[in-house]
Design a protein around this motif. Structure first.
Motif, PDB file in Angstrom:
ATOM      1  N   SER A 196      -7.307 -13.314  24.297  1.00 26.59           N
ATOM      2  CA  SER A 196      -8.201 -14.338  23.544  1.00 26.59           C
ATOM      3  C   SER A 196      -7.609 -15.016  22.258  1.00 26.59           C
ATOM      4  N   SER A 197      -6.948 -14.335  21.234  1.00 22.15           N
ATOM      5  CA  SER A 197      -6.386 -14.742  20.206  1.00 22.15           C
ATOM      6  C   SER A 197      -5.239 -15.621  20.480  1.00 22.15           C
ATOM      7  N   LEU A 198      -4.531 -15.443  21.887  1.00 21.32           N
ATOM      8  CA  LEU A 198      -3.236 -16.342  22.342  1.00 21.32           C
ATOM      9  C   LEU A 198      -3.744 -17.143  23.384  1.00 21.32           C
ATOM     10  N   ALA A 199      -4.623 -17.443  23.467  1.00 22.98           N
ATOM     11  CA  ALA A 199      -5.321 -18.469  24.579  1.00 22.98           C
ATOM     12  C   ALA A 199      -4.590 -19.735  24.503  1.00 22.98           C
ATOM     13  N   SER A 200      -4.184 -20.201  23.141  1.00 23.54           N
ATOM     14  CA  SER A 200      -3.740 -21.603  23.090  1.00 23.54           C
ATOM     15  C   SER A 200      -2.198 -21.548  23.101  1.00 23.54           C
ATOM     16  N   SER A 201      -1.458 -20.387  23.678  1.00 19.65           N
ATOM     17  CA  SER A 201      -0.203 -20.122  23.967  1.00 19.65           C
ATOM     18  C   SER A 201       0.280 -21.205  24.973  1.00 19.65           C
ATOM     19  N   PRO A 202       1.300 -21.965  24.597  1.00 20.50           N
ATOM     20  CA  PRO A 202       2.159 -22.906  25.768  1.00 20.50           C
ATOM     21  C   PRO A 202       2.138 -21.941  26.888  1.00 20.50           C
ATOM     22  N   THR A 203       2.422 -20.816  27.043  1.00 25.49           N
ATOM     23  CA  THR A 203       2.542 -20.264  28.352  1.00 25.49           C
ATOM     24  C   THR A 203       1.387 -19.786  29.159  1.00 25.49           C
ATOM     25  N   ASN A 204      -0.014 -20.076  28.503  1.00 23.42           N
ATOM     26  CA  ASN A 204      -1.257 -19.862  29.214  1.00 23.42           C
ATOM     27  C   ASN A 204      -1.452 -21.253  30.362  1.00 23.42           C
ATOM     28  N   ASP A 205      -1.091 -20.644  31.664  1.00 28.72           N
ATOM     29  CA  ASP A 205      -1.214 -21.599  32.528  1.00 28.72           C
ATOM     30  C   ASP A 205      -2.482 -21.144  33.620  1.00 28.72           C
ATOM     31  N   THR A 206      -3.095 -20.157  33.238  1.00 27.27           N
ATOM     32  CA  THR A 206      -4.060 -19.541  33.767  1.00 27.27           C
ATOM     33  C   THR A 206      -5.348 -20.311  33.713  1.00 27.27           C
ATOM     34  N   GLY A 207      -5.525 -21.171  32.851  1.00 23.67           N
ATOM     35  CA  GLY A 207      -6.894 -21.921  32.752  1.00 23.67           C
ATOM     36  C   GLY A 207      -8.040 -21.127  31.904  1.00 23.67           C
ATOM     37  N   PHE A 208      -7.738 -19.947  31.605  1.00 25.23           N
ATOM     38  CA  PHE A 208      -8.515 -19.068  30.854  1.00 25.23           C
ATOM     39  C   PHE A 208      -8.561 -19.422  29.382  1.00 25.23           C
ATOM     40  N   ASP A 209      -9.869 -19.637  28.880  1.00 23.90           N
ATOM     41  CA  ASP A 209     -10.036 -19.971  27.319  1.00 23.90           C
ATOM     42  C   ASP A 209     -10.290 -18.753  26.473  1.00 23.90           C
ATOM     43  N   LYS A 210     -10.578 -19.126  25.178  1.00 18.67           N
ATOM     44  CA  LYS A 210     -11.087 -17.966  24.333  1.00 18.67           C
ATOM     45  C   LYS A 210     -12.369 -17.453  24.867  1.00 18.67           C
ATOM     46  N   GLN A 211     -13.236 -18.562  25.167  1.00 17.22           N
ATOM     47  CA  GLN A 211     -14.667 -18.128  25.830  1.00 17.22           C
ATOM     48  C   GLN A 211     -14.396 -17.105  26.949  1.00 17.22           C
ATOM     49  N   TYR A 212     -13.645 -17.270  27.790  1.00 12.64           N
ATOM     50  CA  TYR A 212     -13.589 -16.544  28.899  1.00 12.64           C
ATOM     51  C   TYR A 212     -13.241 -15.126  28.567  1.00 12.64           C
ATOM     52  N   TYR A 213     -12.274 -15.007  27.496  1.00 17.51           N
ATOM     53  CA  TYR A 213     -11.765 -13.724  27.169  1.00 17.51           C
ATOM     54  C   TYR A 213     -12.923 -13.133  26.124  1.00 17.51           C
ATOM     55  N   ALA A 214     -13.402 -13.965  25.485  1.00 17.77           N
ATOM     56  CA  ALA A 214     -14.662 -13.346  24.824  1.00 17.77           C
ATOM     57  C   ALA A 214     -15.671 -12.639  25.495  1.00 17.77           C
ATOM     58  N   THR A 215     -16.127 -13.252  26.686  1.00 20.16           N
ATOM     59  CA  THR A 215     -17.033 -12.569  27.491  1.00 20.16           C
ATOM     60  C   THR A 215     -16.234 -11.337  28.441  1.00 20.16           C
ATOM     61  N   LYS A 216     -15.048 -11.422  28.617  1.00 21.50           N
ATOM     62  CA  LYS A 216     -14.466 -10.192  29.185  1.00 21.50           C
ATOM     63  C   LYS A 216     -14.540  -9.128  28.310  1.00 21.50           C
ATOM     64  N   VAL A 217     -14.367  -9.303  26.940  1.00 22.30           N
ATOM     65  CA  VAL A 217     -14.339  -8.287  25.940  1.00 22.30           C
ATOM     66  C   VAL A 217     -15.622  -7.846  25.815  1.00 22.30           C
TER      67      VAL A 217
END
Length: 104
Positions: free
Chosen positions: A72-93
């Motif tokens: 989640s803290s790295l969702a803005s990484s240039p390598t993030n090509d998954t389409g998952f954003d911080k909110q997705y990971y917050a929900t997963k957490v």
């Protein structure tokens, strides 16, 4: 993997190897390969995402929450090509913490 000079590609190769091991029922070996890959690149997004999913599939929910938090803290990484954003990971957490509480 060892011969690959590009750090991002090296991580992706390790994740591919880890996935194959997981698919063949070798969970502990899959985790070992993935954990080793944490040192391959300063950009930890890919490996954090993978370890979150791997631990979730292994029902190690507290560990999954840790890695999803990192992803989640790295969702803005240039390598993030998954389409998952911080909110997705917050929900997963939140989901992983809930499941961890139920399995304790």
């Amino acid at each position: 993997i060892a011969a690959e000079p590009d750090s991002t590609r090296k991580v992706k190769l390790a994740i591919d190897q880890s996935l194959l091991l997981y698919n063949f029922g070798k969970y502990d070996e899959a985790v070992e390969v993935a954990k080793k890959a944490e040192s391959y690149s300063s950009d930890k997004y890919y490996i954090a995402d993978w370890l979150g999913r791997l631990y979730e599939n292994g029902k190690k929910y507290a560990d999954a929450a840790t890695y999803y938090t990192l992803a989640s803290s790295l969702a803005s990484s240039p390598t993030n090509d998954t389409g998952f954003d911080k909110q997705y990971y917050a929900t997963k957490v939140t989901e992983m913490k809930s499941l961890a509480g139920k399995s304790s």
